[in-house]
Design an enzyme around this catalytic site. Sequence first.
Site, PDB file in Angstrom:
ATOM      1  N   ASP A  88      18.508  63.007   2.532  1.00 51.10           N
ATOM      2  CA  ASP A  88      17.831  63.998   3.362  1.00 51.10           C
ATOM      3  C   ASP A  88      18.312  63.933   4.816  1.00 51.10           C
ATOM      4  OD1 ASP A  88      16.393  64.320   1.051  1.00 51.10           O
ATOM      5  OD2 ASP A  88      14.425  63.997   1.945  1.00 51.10           O
TER       6      ASP A  88
ATOM      7  N   HIS B 242      18.075  58.700   3.288  1.00 48.29           N
ATOM      8  CA  HIS B 242      18.401  59.523   4.454  1.00 48.29           C
ATOM      9  C   HIS B 242      19.780  59.146   4.976  1.00 48.29           C
ATOM     10  CE1 HIS B 242      14.022  59.546   4.072  1.00 48.29           C
ATOM     11  NE2 HIS B 242      14.046  60.719   4.679  1.00 48.29           N
TER      12      HIS B 242
END
Length: 254
Positions: free
Chosen positions: A52, A201
């Site tokens: 992400d 992430h």
Amino acid sequence: MLAETLTMGLLLITSANALPVMSPLDYVKRAVNPGVVIRQCTQPSMLALAYDDGPYTYTSQLVDILDKGGAKATFFWCGTLYGCIYRQEAAVKKAYASGHQVASHSWSHNRMGSMNANQIRTEMTRVEDALVNMVGVKPAYMRPPYLDTGGQFLNTMKTMNYKVITNDIDSGDWNNVSPQQAQQRFQQAGARGNGHIPLMHEVYPGTVNTLTPWLINWANQNNLKLVTVAECVGDPDGSYQPGNWTAKVGPYNC
């Protein structure tokens, strides 16, 4: 009575023969419905690395690591979280050209469960426009910021034909969990059963440089195929919205 029984039997046989023969994969494909939360792969022996918050400074480096390891991954990207997405156009094109799945994480990374339908649509269409301008596709998959699926969000995703992904393993990188601690979470989850969709992430160097190479090695040791999210849910041809899209003439800005 006998005649009625025979007639009913013939009708049942005829009806059964009229039904299409469906493979297990057909049922899996039908289960990938827009606006329905998907937490985990629907097939075993797979791992869907999913990142992400990019694109970011480390995106190009991450693509190199994945490509070297023979892995395919999914990038859930924002429009403005870490600067304007267009500033990372080279990295976006590189990831897409390498066969990784590009998907949406909303434009501004705000809680979409608190938005109305029009606001949600704007968050999604702005990412769509950016990806069309850079690589010519509109994503069909998304992961909501903060995993917030409340309010009008899911119904809006259904009308926009988006498959909604969350996760079944949280690396914890967003919460200062070290790559070594994250590795333990994967080991605890194990490699058996249906494959995992982790929350990671790409904006943290530890996730890019330490956790990802370890995951590639761990997957190889456990005979796990490293695939996109779309493939791990039985939808390998459904990563993007159908249609031919025309990029706008630049220059682009956010």
